[in-house]
Motif scaffolding. Structure first.
Motif, PDB file in Angstrom:
ATOM      1  N   MET A   1     -35.793  16.807  13.730  1.00  0.00           N
ATOM      2  CA  MET A   1     -35.049  17.971  14.226  1.00  0.00           C
ATOM      3  C   MET A   1     -33.613  17.895  13.701  1.00  0.00           C
ATOM      4  O   MET A   1     -32.950  16.878  13.828  1.00  0.00           O
ATOM      5  N   SER A   2     -33.168  18.952  13.089  1.00  0.00           N
ATOM      6  CA  SER A   2     -31.799  18.912  12.581  1.00  0.00           C
ATOM      7  C   SER A   2     -30.847  19.478  13.627  1.00  0.00           C
ATOM      8  O   SER A   2     -31.204  20.358  14.396  1.00  0.00           O
ATOM      9  N   GLU A   3     -29.643  18.957  13.633  1.00  0.00           N
ATOM     10  CA  GLU A   3     -28.634  19.421  14.588  1.00  0.00           C
ATOM     11  C   GLU A   3     -27.479  20.016  13.813  1.00  0.00           C
ATOM     12  O   GLU A   3     -27.104  19.502  12.765  1.00  0.00           O
ATOM     13  N   GLU A   4     -26.903  21.089  14.313  1.00  0.00           N
ATOM     14  CA  GLU A   4     -25.688  21.664  13.712  1.00  0.00           C
ATOM     15  C   GLU A   4     -24.607  20.603  13.720  1.00  0.00           C
ATOM     16  O   GLU A   4     -24.370  19.965  14.743  1.00  0.00           O
ATOM     17  N   SER A   5     -23.952  20.415  12.607  1.00  0.00           N
ATOM     18  CA  SER A   5     -22.868  19.424  12.647  1.00  0.00           C
ATOM     19  C   SER A   5     -21.624  20.043  13.278  1.00  0.00           C
ATOM     20  O   SER A   5     -21.452  21.258  13.315  1.00  0.00           O
ATOM     21  N   ILE A   6     -20.788  19.185  13.827  1.00  0.00           N
ATOM     22  CA  ILE A   6     -19.549  19.648  14.448  1.00  0.00           C
ATOM     23  C   ILE A   6     -18.372  19.000  13.728  1.00  0.00           C
ATOM     24  O   ILE A   6     -18.513  17.928  13.140  1.00  0.00           O
ATOM     25  N   SER A   7     -17.244  19.664  13.797  1.00  0.00           N
ATOM     26  CA  SER A   7     -16.044  19.083  13.214  1.00  0.00           C
ATOM     27  C   SER A   7     -15.424  18.181  14.283  1.00  0.00           C
ATOM     28  O   SER A   7     -14.948  18.658  15.308  1.00  0.00           O
ATOM     29  N   ALA A   8     -15.478  16.883  14.046  1.00  0.00           N
ATOM     30  CA  ALA A   8     -15.031  15.937  15.075  1.00  0.00           C
ATOM     31  C   ALA A   8     -13.704  15.309  14.665  1.00  0.00           C
ATOM     32  O   ALA A   8     -13.547  14.828  13.548  1.00  0.00           O
ATOM     33  N   GLN A   9     -12.787  15.321  15.644  1.00  0.00           N
ATOM     34  CA  GLN A   9     -11.465  14.769  15.377  1.00  0.00           C
ATOM     35  C   GLN A   9     -11.354  13.403  16.032  1.00  0.00           C
ATOM     36  O   GLN A   9     -11.601  13.252  17.228  1.00  0.00           O
ATOM     37  N   PHE A  10     -10.992  12.412  15.233  1.00  0.00           N
ATOM     38  CA  PHE A  10     -10.841  11.046  15.757  1.00  0.00           C
ATOM     39  C   PHE A  10      -9.368  10.659  15.715  1.00  0.00           C
ATOM     40  O   PHE A  10      -8.729  10.794  14.668  1.00  0.00           O
ATOM     41  N   ASP A  11      -8.837  10.233  16.849  1.00  0.00           N
ATOM     42  CA  ASP A  11      -7.483   9.685  16.873  1.00  0.00           C
ATOM     43  C   ASP A  11      -7.628   8.188  17.100  1.00  0.00           C
ATOM     44  O   ASP A  11      -7.977   7.748  18.199  1.00  0.00           O
ATOM     45  N   VAL A  12      -7.391   7.444  16.042  1.00  0.00           N
ATOM     46  CA  VAL A  12      -7.700   6.013  16.068  1.00  0.00           C
ATOM     47  C   VAL A  12      -6.414   5.192  16.137  1.00  0.00           C
ATOM     48  O   VAL A  12      -5.459   5.430  15.384  1.00  0.00           O
ATOM     49  N   TYR A  13      -6.441   4.238  17.055  1.00  0.00           N
ATOM     50  CA  TYR A  13      -5.301   3.328  17.277  1.00  0.00           C
ATOM     51  C   TYR A  13      -5.128   2.427  16.065  1.00  0.00           C
ATOM     52  O   TYR A  13      -6.078   1.785  15.604  1.00  0.00           O
ATOM     53  N   ARG A  14      -3.912   2.379  15.542  1.00  0.00           N
ATOM     54  CA  ARG A  14      -3.630   1.515  14.389  1.00  0.00           C
ATOM     55  C   ARG A  14      -2.455   0.595  14.717  1.00  0.00           C
ATOM     56  O   ARG A  14      -1.411   1.062  15.182  1.00  0.00           O
ATOM     57  N   TYR A  15      -2.654  -0.665  14.459  1.00  0.00           N
ATOM     58  CA  TYR A  15      -1.595  -1.643  14.731  1.00  0.00           C
ATOM     59  C   TYR A  15      -1.959  -2.933  14.009  1.00  0.00           C
ATOM     60  O   TYR A  15      -3.136  -3.288  13.922  1.00  0.00           O
ATOM     61  N   ASP A  16      -0.947  -3.616  13.513  1.00  0.00           N
ATOM     62  CA  ASP A  16      -1.199  -4.912  12.881  1.00  0.00           C
ATOM     63  C   ASP A  16      -0.239  -5.918  13.493  1.00  0.00           C
ATOM     64  O   ASP A  16       0.971  -5.839  13.283  1.00  0.00           O
ATOM     65  N   SER A  17      -0.779  -6.852  14.269  1.00  0.00           N
ATOM     66  CA  SER A  17       0.090  -7.806  14.975  1.00  0.00           C
ATOM     67  C   SER A  17       0.848  -8.696  13.993  1.00  0.00           C
ATOM     68  O   SER A  17       1.918  -9.202  14.313  1.00  0.00           O
ATOM     69  N   ALA A  18       0.296  -8.884  12.792  1.00  0.00           N
ATOM     70  CA  ALA A  18       0.972  -9.732  11.810  1.00  0.00           C
ATOM     71  C   ALA A  18       2.242  -9.060  11.304  1.00  0.00           C
ATOM     72  O   ALA A  18       3.216  -9.719  10.959  1.00  0.00           O
ATOM     73  N   ARG A  19       2.224  -7.723  11.273  1.00  0.00           N
ATOM     74  CA  ARG A  19       3.411  -7.006  10.797  1.00  0.00           C
ATOM     75  C   ARG A  19       4.316  -6.548  11.939  1.00  0.00           C
ATOM     76  O   ARG A  19       5.473  -6.241  11.716  1.00  0.00           O
ATOM     77  N   GLY A  20       3.737  -6.460  13.125  1.00  0.00           N
ATOM     78  CA  GLY A  20       4.527  -5.984  14.272  1.00  0.00           C
ATOM     79  C   GLY A  20       4.742  -4.481  14.212  1.00  0.00           C
ATOM     80  O   GLY A  20       3.953  -3.752  13.620  1.00  0.00           O
ATOM     81  N   GLY A  21       5.828  -4.025  14.781  1.00  0.00           N
ATOM     82  CA  GLY A  21       6.101  -2.586  14.807  1.00  0.00           C
ATOM     83  C   GLY A  21       5.431  -1.926  15.996  1.00  0.00           C
ATOM     84  O   GLY A  21       4.918  -2.592  16.892  1.00  0.00           O
ATOM     85  N   THR A  22       5.439  -0.601  15.997  1.00  0.00           N
ATOM     86  CA  THR A  22       4.828   0.125  17.113  1.00  0.00           C
ATOM     87  C   THR A  22       3.454   0.627  16.702  1.00  0.00           C
ATOM     88  O   THR A  22       3.262   1.074  15.577  1.00  0.00           O
ATOM     89  N   PRO A  23       2.515   0.578  17.669  1.00  0.00           N
ATOM     90  CA  PRO A  23       1.197   1.118  17.362  1.00  0.00           C
ATOM     91  C   PRO A  23       1.274   2.626  17.099  1.00  0.00           C
ATOM     92  O   PRO A  23       2.160   3.303  17.618  1.00  0.00           O
ATOM     93  N   ARG A  24       0.381   3.139  16.285  1.00  0.00           N
ATOM     94  CA  ARG A  24       0.349   4.584  16.049  1.00  0.00           C
ATOM     95  C   ARG A  24      -1.102   5.043  16.106  1.00  0.00           C
ATOM     96  O   ARG A  24      -2.027   4.217  16.085  1.00  0.00           O
ATOM     97  N   TYR A  25      -1.276   6.333  16.194  1.00  0.00           N
ATOM     98  CA  TYR A  25      -2.630   6.894  16.185  1.00  0.00           C
ATOM     99  C   TYR A  25      -2.824   7.656  14.887  1.00  0.00           C
ATOM    100  O   TYR A  25      -1.992   8.490  14.519  1.00  0.00           O
ATOM    101  N   GLN A  26      -3.901   7.380  14.197  1.00  0.00           N
ATOM    102  CA  GLN A  26      -4.166   8.065  12.946  1.00  0.00           C
ATOM    103  C   GLN A  26      -5.317   9.046  13.146  1.00  0.00           C
ATOM    104  O   GLN A  26      -6.326   8.702  13.759  1.00  0.00           O
ATOM    105  N   ARG A  27      -5.129  10.238  12.643  1.00  0.00           N
ATOM    106  CA  ARG A  27      -6.144  11.280  12.845  1.00  0.00           C
ATOM    107  C   ARG A  27      -7.071  11.385  11.635  1.00  0.00           C
ATOM    108  O   ARG A  27      -6.623  11.432  10.489  1.00  0.00           O
ATOM    109  N   TYR A  28      -8.366  11.411  11.917  1.00  0.00           N
ATOM    110  CA  TYR A  28      -9.368  11.638  10.876  1.00  0.00           C
ATOM    111  C   TYR A  28     -10.274  12.758  11.379  1.00  0.00           C
ATOM    112  O   TYR A  28     -10.648  12.771  12.552  1.00  0.00           O
TER     113      TYR A  28
END
Lengths: 324, 293
Positions: A1-28
């Motif tokens: 059974m095929s399903e209609e695809s949807i446009s899905a927005q992902f806001d993904v947490y990005r952070y690297d403890s080795a570099r420090g800084g503030t975490p950010r959210y990247q949108r895909y």
């Protein structure tokens, strides 16, 4: 059974403890079938859009317990959570690392706090030296004995419960739901010889910090129901050691109070929990509350039919004495 | 609509304002309250920890009282709701049922598991219904941003409570919107207030409360509202300590569920016992142009 695809927005947490800084959210944004699981989407992001996205995973089948993360604030396995319902409810899928463990990079956390608590409960069988396990043949258990730990062996140690736990969040001393559910598994194992010792040792800064909020039971992908097994442990701990901790004194005091009056006597209960000397520490706050709520110092009335409660308790007690 | 009113311990003692405001709302909405002076405390989750079967038995006794009167039960506390519902569920286990029956029968008490247990939030949103409540609003809480705080036992375990999603409920927010307020969605709304360990390890309990209040505040809430008087004890009664635990001023008014409903339906603050709160509610009241005399 095929399903209609949807446009899905992902806001993904990005952070690297080795570099420090503030975490950010990247949108895909991806076009995906609603039944796509979050893990598949993240792997597609990694292979097609951004190879630097870091996550932990292995079996993709909700067995290995590697891919627990926060999906729209709920602690879930990424391989076991479809995007369709998340998009419908939230209009996007926010993906963050698990809570209560420090973030190493992106969705990968340092699980040391979780595993340290697991080690604390000594998660292995400690046979009773007086009753050694039979050599060369299996030990047998009755179906009733097996039934007592039908849920806990399902645990895959994914840490979703630990991530969801507000007690672990506020107090690093708390062992967390998984460790306690595993402890239960050994406590009810008829081959284990250390049941009493386990129940005594888990109480200070441990068992009684559980809030019984049941968030672990909601988060668990395997329906281990840690909060309900923690309840069982509390009753067993009282049976073994009586009321010696603040937590057990409060539970037993509450029960005595209820059986006596039928209603809660707030002041008496605090006294039972802390003892007369410990009450002093509660005094300043007590006065603040009393000034607004003078009933605090009043002994509540005894409900009509309170004697029925005493009789119910006596009857249950008598019956359980009979079965011991 | 007539229900067996189960006020619980706190609303009869230190949380009297909850009882007052519940009665106001029920009068305004035509909910008749039958009262039973022989209802006991639900055990508040603590008795369940000490003795599971006793907890079921005392609540089976409570439910039997309502059953004899042919009424469903109205609760106004998330924990009472949880404990009474759990009693109904655990009685489905024949072993538990037999033990409980064995303790109740000698007293001439029988319980046939026919009573439904309904929290006021559920009665308002399902039985009375959002449209009917919206139609009765006299003083819309326009401009007031309210963070609902559910209380665990109203929701979870969700498969046992059989109502809202255990982590993403919306009934309270729907109700707040119908009252004209702006519901604030924040993670802490489904978390624990810390109350169950207030007397186990107070500093951890208030730290938990502080996090939830801070979360509501960070999401813009002017006030919080809770259907659980136990959460209210920690969120309001211990907010000064919670503030210290999170090293920030909180000053967050915390309403009981029926207080916000009654305010929107036109009640005066005096009728709702708002002066009994430890954190003043005036800043929130001023937002909706209500002034206490």
């Amino acid at each position: 059974m095929s399903e209609e695809s949807i446009s899905a927005q992902f806001d993904v947490y990005r952070y690297d403890s080795a570099r420090g800084g503030t975490p950010r959210y990247q949108r895909y944004t991806l076009d995906l079938a609603p039944h796509t699981v979050v893990l598949s989407a993240l792997l597609r992001i990694r292979s097609e859009i951004d190879p630097s996205l870091t996550l932990r995973y292995s079996c993709r089948s909700a067995i290995c317990g590697s891919c627990a993360m926060q999906i729209n604030s709920k602690s879930r396995l990424a391989c076991y959570t479809q995007i369709g319902p998340e998009m419908k409810r939230h209009g996007r899928v926010v993906v963050e690392p698990m809570r209560n463990q420090p973030v190493l990079r992106d969705l990968v956390v340092d699980q040391t706090p979780f595993w340290t608590q697991y080690d604390r409960i000594e998660p292995y069988l400690k046979p009773d030296p007086a009753h050694p396990m039979p050599e060369g043949r299996p030990t047998t258990m009755t179906p009733e004995q097996v039934d007592r730990f039908k849920e806990t062996p399902r645990c895959i140690a994914c840490a979703a419960c630990y991530s969801a736990c507000p007690a672990a969040e506020a107090d690093p001393a708390f062992p967390g739901p998984m460790a306690l559910a595993k402890l239960y598994r050994f406590v009810v194992d008829p081959r284990d010889g250390a049941t009493q010792d386990r129940l005594v040792r888990i109480q200070p800064n441990g068992l009684w910090l559980c809030l019984r909020c049941h968030l672990c039971t909601e988060a668990c992908p395997k329906d281990v129901r840690p909060s309900e097994r923690i309840r069982d442990l509390k009753e067993m701990a009282i049976a073994v050691q009586g009321s010696t901790e603040h937590g057990s004194r409060h539970a037993v005091g509450f029960k005595d109070n209820l059986v006596d009056l039928g209603l809660l006597n707030e002041m008496k209960l605090v006294r039972q929990t802390y003892g007369a000397a410990g009450m002093l520490g509660q005094l300043p706050q007590g006065i603040k509350i009393w000034r607004k709520k003078p009933e605090l110092l009043r002994k509540p009335h005894r409900i009509e039919g309170a004697e029925e409660l005493e009789k119910i308790y006596a009857e249950l007690d008598r019956k359980s004495e009979g079965t011991k | 609509m007539k229900l067996a009113y189960y006020p619980g311990c706190v609303a009869q003692e230190s949380g009297k304002e909850l009882d007052l405001s519940t009665r106001w709302v029920c009068r305004a909405l035509g909910i008749e309250l039958a009262e039973f002076p022989n209802f006991s405390c639900c055990g508040s989750g603590f008795v369940d920890e000490a003795n599971e079967v006793l907890n079921v038995a005392i609540n089976a006794r409570n439910l039997a009282i309502a059953e004899r009167a042919g009424l469903d039960v109205l609760t106004i506390c998330s924990t009472c709701q949880g404990m009474l519902t759990l009693a109904n569920l655990r009685l489905k286990d024949p072993t538990v049922k037999a033990r409980v029956d064995g303790a109740l029968k000698p007293l001439g008490i029988e319980y046939h598991q026919t009573v439904k247990v309904k929290h006021l939030l559920r009665v308002l949103t399902e039985d009375i219904g959002i449209p009917a409540i919206r139609a009765k609003v006299r003083r819309p809480l326009a401009g007031l941003k309210v963070g609902a705080f559910y209380g665990c036992h109203l929701l979870r375990p969700a498969d046992e409570m059989g109502w809202e999603d255990g982590e993403e409920p919306h009934a309270f927010e729907d109700l707040l919107a119908a009252l004209g307020a702006t519901p604030v969605y924040y993670r802490g709304r489904v978390m624990c207030s810390g109350f169950p360990i207030q007397f186990v390890k107070g500093e951890t309990a208030v730290a938990i409360a502080g996090r939830q209040v801070l979360d509501a505040k960070a999401h813009g809430a002017d006030a919080m509202a809770t259907p659980c008087p136990l959460c209210h004890i920690t969120l309001d009664g211990y907010q000064n300590q919670a503030s210290k635990a999170v090293h920030q001023p909180l000053e967050m008014p915390v309403f009981h569920l029926p207080q916000v409903v009654a305010l929107a339906l036109g009640a005066s603050p005096e009728e709702l016992g708002l002066s009994r709160h430890l954190v003043p509610t005036d800043p929130a009241l001023r937002k909706v142009a209500v002034t206490a005399r």
